[in-house]
Design an enzyme around this catalytic site. Structure first.
Site, mmCIF file in Angstrom:
data_model
loop_
_atom_site.group_PDB
_atom_site.id
_atom_site.type_symbol
_atom_site.label_atom_id
_atom_site.label_comp_id
_atom_site.label_asym_id
_atom_site.label_seq_id
_atom_site.Cartn_x
_atom_site.Cartn_y
_atom_site.Cartn_z
ATOM 1 N N HIS A 136 0.823 -1.211 0.000
ATOM 2 C CA HIS A 136 0.000 0.000 0.000
ATOM 3 C C HIS A 136 0.856 1.259 0.000
ATOM 4 C CE1 HIS A 136 -3.633 2.368 0.772
ATOM 5 N NE2 HIS A 136 -2.898 3.067 1.613
ATOM 6 N N HIS B 281 -9.879 2.992 0.286
ATOM 7 C CA HIS B 281 -9.935 2.475 1.658
ATOM 8 C C HIS B 281 -10.744 1.186 1.627
ATOM 9 C CE1 HIS B 281 -9.222 4.004 5.950
ATOM 10 N NE2 HIS B 281 -8.113 4.185 5.272
#
Length: 749
Positions: free
Chosen positions: A55, A104
Site C-alpha cells: 500500500h 480504503h
C-alpha cells in the site's frame, strides 16, 4: 513495554525477529540488515514493514506507473504532479485546484462505517496538506451482488460512514458512482476523492529542510486503533480462515478533523510552516521518513513526547499507529510560539517532537535511548521494486470470443419495452437517490451540479463564478474483457462527463483497483490498464497528477474485475453556463452526437437481460472524444444547448430516461435511418452524447457540428409525459419513475 535500542541491536545480531508476521519477505528483511549493517531494532523493523508494504511502497506497481511520468502531455495547467500528497493544476484567475482519489477498500469490508469514514478523512487531509481548503468530496463505490445478505451489511455502513464524516466536515458530496457485481462480494471498493482550492502562492509541499527547524505533531492523540492499518490490511488477500483484523481499522472523529482543517488554514494564512505532511497510511513512520527524505535528509525525533490516548503503547505501536486527524509540520523556531497559539485557539493538541538536523539520518529516541537510526530515503522512497511476472490469461481469448452480439434480441416493440423496464430498474442502472440523499450535496452553497448529473460542479469564486467540475468513472466489465481498452473507456467516460457539464477537462487522478499482484494474470491486467491509461492521457492532453493503487482485492483465488477508476477534473469560466442533464422544456429538439454501432460486449443489456459477460468492449476513438468534448463545451458556453447527457452504461435509452425523469418531461424518439430500434436504444458505443437543443439554436448548432465533422442526428423532441419510441412502444414517466426509483430502497431499506 518493548524497547530495543540501536546499540543493543548492534550487539545482538542473532536475535530472532518477527519480520514475517509484519508482512516482510525473507529477502526484504535481509536487505534491511544490509542497509543498516546490522539487524534492525524493533522500531526500525516496524517502520520498514509498514513503509515497504504494498500500500505504501507501490513495490509491485511502480515499474508500470513510471509511464505516467514518461508519457506526460503538454499541459500548461500542471503546477504539481506525481510524488506529492496530491496533484495541483492552474484553473485561472490566480486559483489553483488540488485533487486526488484514494482507496480504503480493505478496512471498509472489515468495519464498513469506520473504514469509509476514515477514507474520507484521509483524502481530505491529503488535500489540506497541499495548502488548500477542501471544498468537495466524491465517492466511487463498488459492492457485491445487490441481493446478497452481506451487501446489506457493508453498503449501509459504508454510506453512513461517508455521509457521517463528510457531512460533519461541512463538505458537499458532489459525485461518484455505485456499482454492484458479485466479483466485489468479499472485496468492496471504497474509493474517495477530494477537491481543494487555494491561490498559487499558497501551495505547500511535504519536505523537511532547514537544520534547526522544529518538527511539530498536531491534531488528535495517538491511539491503538489502526496499528498497521491500511499499510498492512491492503497488502495481502483476505482469507476466511484468519481472525478478524478489526483493531487495524482506524477510528475517525470528524469534529476533530474540522478543527484541524480550520487550525491548519489559519497557520497557512500566517505562513508559519516550511513543510507539512498529513498522517495517513503508516502514520508517524511515513510522515517522519517522507518529510526527511524529501528535505535535507536529517531529523531528530523524541517519540516519548507524542501525546497518547493509550499510555501502554510501545514505541513500535506508536510508529505504526494510523490514528486519524493528525498532521506533522516543519516550523522555523521563531514561528513555533505563534503556531502553538493558533493550535490552542482551535483546541488542537500540538507538541514539538523533534527538529531537522544537518545530518543524513532519521534518528528517533525513546526516553533518551536511540531506537531508530536509518537513512530516511531507504524507508520512504527506496523500498523494494518488484518486476512481477505477467502473462495474458489463458481464458482471455475464450472470453473475448464469447460475443455478446450473438445473444437473443427482442423481436418486437413489446419485448423492447419489457427489456427497457428491466434495464432501468436493474440495481446498476436504477436511481441511487436512497444512497445519495444521505449525503449533504449542497452545504456551503456553492454546489451547482451534483448526483445524478454527469459531473459534480462547485463554484470557487463567488464574484466571477469560476468553477470546477469532477467526474469519476470505471467499468470493470469492460476492463475484464480488455484491460487496455477498458482503462481508456473509463478515462473517456469521465472526460465526456466533465465536458457534457460545460467544463474543460484539465487533468486526472486515478485509483487502480486490482487483485493479487502475485497472480501473473492480474499483473497482466494491471500492466495493460496502466499502459492504456498512460497512452490515453497523452492523446487527450490530460496529465495524471497522482492517484492510488489498491492491490490484493481478492479472497482466496477469486479476484475482482480489474477496476481502474478515473477522476477527471475540469474548469468552467462561469458556472451559470453549466449544462444539466434534465430535459426541462417541451419543444426542445433531441440530437444524438457521434456514431452508433453494434457494440454490446460488457454492456448493461447483456448483463441485465442475459447475465452475460463476453466479447469485446466498445471501441475507443480518443480523437472523437476530444472533438465531442470541444463541441459540448462550445455549445454550453454559447447557449446552443439546454441539456446534455453522455451515453455509456445502458446506452441511449438509459440516458434519455434519466434526462426525462430529471426534467419531468417526456420524449418522442424516432429510430434513425440505417439503425434498428434495438441497436439505437441499447448500444454502448463510446464517444456519444444526447443533447437538447432550443429550436432557435438548431441551425447554429448543426452548422457547428457539420463544420467540425461531428455526426449529429436529430432523433426526436422533448414532449408529453412518456418516452415514446415511435412505431415500437410507449412508457409513461410514472411507470418509468416507479421502476427506476423502487429498486435500491427495496433491496437495502
Amino acid at each position: 513495554m518493548s524497547l530495543d535500542t540501536v546499540k543493543h541491536a548492534s550487539e545482538t545480531p542473532d536475535t530472532e525477529q518477527p519480520w514475517k508476521e509484519l508482512g516482510l519477505k525473507e529477502d526484504e528483511y535481509a536487505r534491511i540488515r544490509e542497509i543498516l549493517g546490522r539487524r534492525p531494532t524493533g522500531a526500525e523493523l516496524a517502520m520498514y514493514s509498514v513503509m515497504w508494504s504494498e500500500h505504501c511502497s507501490y513495490k509491485s506497481s511502480k515499474v508500470h506507473l513510471k509511464q505516467f511520468g514518461e508519457k506526460v502531455p503538454q499541459n500548461d495547467a500542471m503546477l504539481v504532479g506525481i510524488g506529492e500528497n496530491a496533484g495541483v493544476v492552474d484553473v485561472g484567475q490566480g486559483y489553483a485546484v488540488t485533487f486526488k482519489v484514494e482507496s480504503h477498500n480493505h478496512p471498509s469490508y472489515i468495519e464498513p462505517y469506520q473504514g469509509a469514514a476514515t477514507g474520507v478523512g484521509g483524502i481530505v487531509r491529503d488535500i489540506l496538506a497541499m495548502g488548500a481548503r477542501p471544498v468537495a468530496v466524491v465517492d466511487p463505490l463498488r459492492f457485491g451482488a445487490a441481493d446478497h445478505p452481506d451487501t446489506k451489511r457493508v453498503l449501509p455502513g459504508v454510506v453512513a460512514g461517508i455521509g457521517g464524516y463528510g457531512n460533519c466536515l461541512g463538505l458537499p458530496n458532489i459525485g461518484g458512482e455505485v456499482v454492484f457485481d458479485e466479483c466485489y462480494q468479499g472485496n468492496p471498493l471504497v474509493n474517495a476523492g477530494c477537491i481543494g482550492v487555494m491561490k498559487h502562492e499558497d501551495i505547500h509541499l511535504a519536505k523537511a529542510s532547514g537544520p534547526g527547524n522544529k518538527v511539530i505533531l498536531y491534531g488528535a492523540r495517538t491511539g491503538g486503533d489502526g496499528i498497521g492499518g491500511v499499510s498492512v490490511l491492503a497488502s495481502e488477500t483476505f482469507d476466511d480462515t484468519k481472525p478478524t483484523k478489526r483493531p487495524a481499522v482506524q477510528v475517525g472523529d470528524p469534529f476533530q478533523e474540522k478543527l484541524l482543517i480550520e487550525c491548519t488554514l489559519e497557520i497557512f494564512k500566517e505562513k508559519l510552516v516550511a513543510g507539512i505532511q498529513d498522517l495517513g497510511g503508516a502514520g508517524l513512520s511515513c510522515a517522519t521518513s517522507e518529510l526527511a527524505s524529501a528535505g535535507s535528509g536529517g531529523m531528530h525525533v523524541d517519540l516519548d513526547k507524542v501525546h497518547l490516548r493509550d499510555a501502554t503503547l510501545s514505541p513500535e505501536e506508536i510508529l505504526m499507529s494510523e490514528s486519524q486527524e493528525r498532521m506533522c509540520a516543519i516550523v522555523e523556531p521563531q514561528h513555533v510560539d505563534r503556531f502553538l497559539e493558533i493550535c490552542e485557539k482551535w483546541d488542537v493538541i500540538a507538541v514539538v517532537i523533534g527538529e531537522v538536523t544537518d545530518g543524513e539520518r532519521l534518528e528517533i529516541f525513546w526516553h533518551g535511548e536511540q531506537i531508530v537510526d536509518v537513512p530516511p530515503r531507504t524507508v520512504a522512497h527506496e523500498g523494494p521494486v518488484y518486476h512481477r511476472p505477467f502473462a495474458r490469461p489463458e481464458w482471455q481469448d475464450a472470453l473475448q470470443a464469447d460475443d455478446a452480439g450473438k445473444l437473443p434480441r427482442p423481436q418486437n416493440g413489446e419485448e423492447l419495452k419489457d427489456q427497457v423496464l428491466k434495464l432501468v430498474s436493474s440495481p446498476n442502472q436504477a436511481s441511487k437517490s436512497w444512497i445519495t440523499d444521505q449525503y449533504d450535496r449542497f452545504v456551503q452553497g456553492n454546489t451547482v451540479l451534483a448526483q445524478p448529473e454527469d459531473a459534480g460542479m462547485v463554484r470557487i469564486d463567488e464574484e466571477t463564478n469560476l468553477g470546477v467540475a469532477m467526474a469519476t468513472d470505471g467499468n470493470g466489465r469492460y476492463a475484464k474483457l480488455d484491460p487496455y481498452t477498458g482503462a481508456q473507456l473509463a478515462l473517456a467516460e469521465a472526460y465526456r462527463n466533465v465536458a457534457a457539464s460545460g467544463a474543460k477537462p484539465l487533468a486526472i487522478s486515478d485509483c487502480l483497483n486490482f487483485g493479487s499482484p502475485e497472480d501473473p494474470a492480474v499483473m497482466w491486467q494491471f500492466a495493460e490498464a496502466t499502459r492504456g491509461l498512460a497512452d490515453g492521457c497523452l492523446q487527450l492532453g490530460t496529465p495524471v497528477t497522482g492517484g492510488n493503487v489498491s492491490l490484493y482485492n481478492q479472497t482466496g483465488e477469486v479476484a475482482i474485475h480489474p477496476t481502474p477508476v478515473v477522476a477527471v477534473l475540469g474548469v468552467i469560466d462561469d458556472v451559470n453556463r453549466r449544462t444539466p442533464i434534465a430535459f426541462a422544456e417541451e419543444g426542445q429538439l433531441l440530437y444524438l452526437l457521434g456514431d452508433t454501432r453494434e457494440e454490446f460486449g460488457g454492456s448493461a443489456w447483456s448483463e441485465v437481460v442475459h447475465q452475460h459477460l463476453g466479447g469485446l468492449p466498445p471501441a475507443v476513438d480518443l480523437d472523437r472524444e476530444k472533438l465531442l468534448g470541444e463541441i459540448l463545451i462550445s455549445a454550453s458556453r454559447d447557449g446552443m444547448i439546454d441539456a446534455a447527457h453522455d451515453l455509456s452504461d445502458g446506452g441511449l435509452v438509459q440516458a434519455v430516461v434519466e434526462s426525462c425523469l430529471r426534467g419531468g418531461n417526456g420524449a418522442r424518439l424516432v429510430v434513425p435511418e440505417g439503425l434498428d430500434a434495438f441497436t439505437f436504444l441499447f448500444s454502448e458505443s463510446a464517444g456519444r452524447a444526447v443533447v437538447a437543443v432550443p429550436r432557435s439554436e438548431e441551425l447554429r448548432f448543426t452548422d457547428m457540428c457539420g463544420a467540425r465533422g461531428l455526426p449529429a442526428t436529430r432523433i426526436g423532441v422533448v414532449d408529453g409525459d412518456a418516452v415514446d419510441v415511435q412505431g415500437e412502444f410507449t412508457l409513461s414517466l410514472a411507470e418509468l419513475r416507479t421502476a427506476h426509483e423502487a429498486t435500491i430502497p427495496a433491496l437495502l431499506a
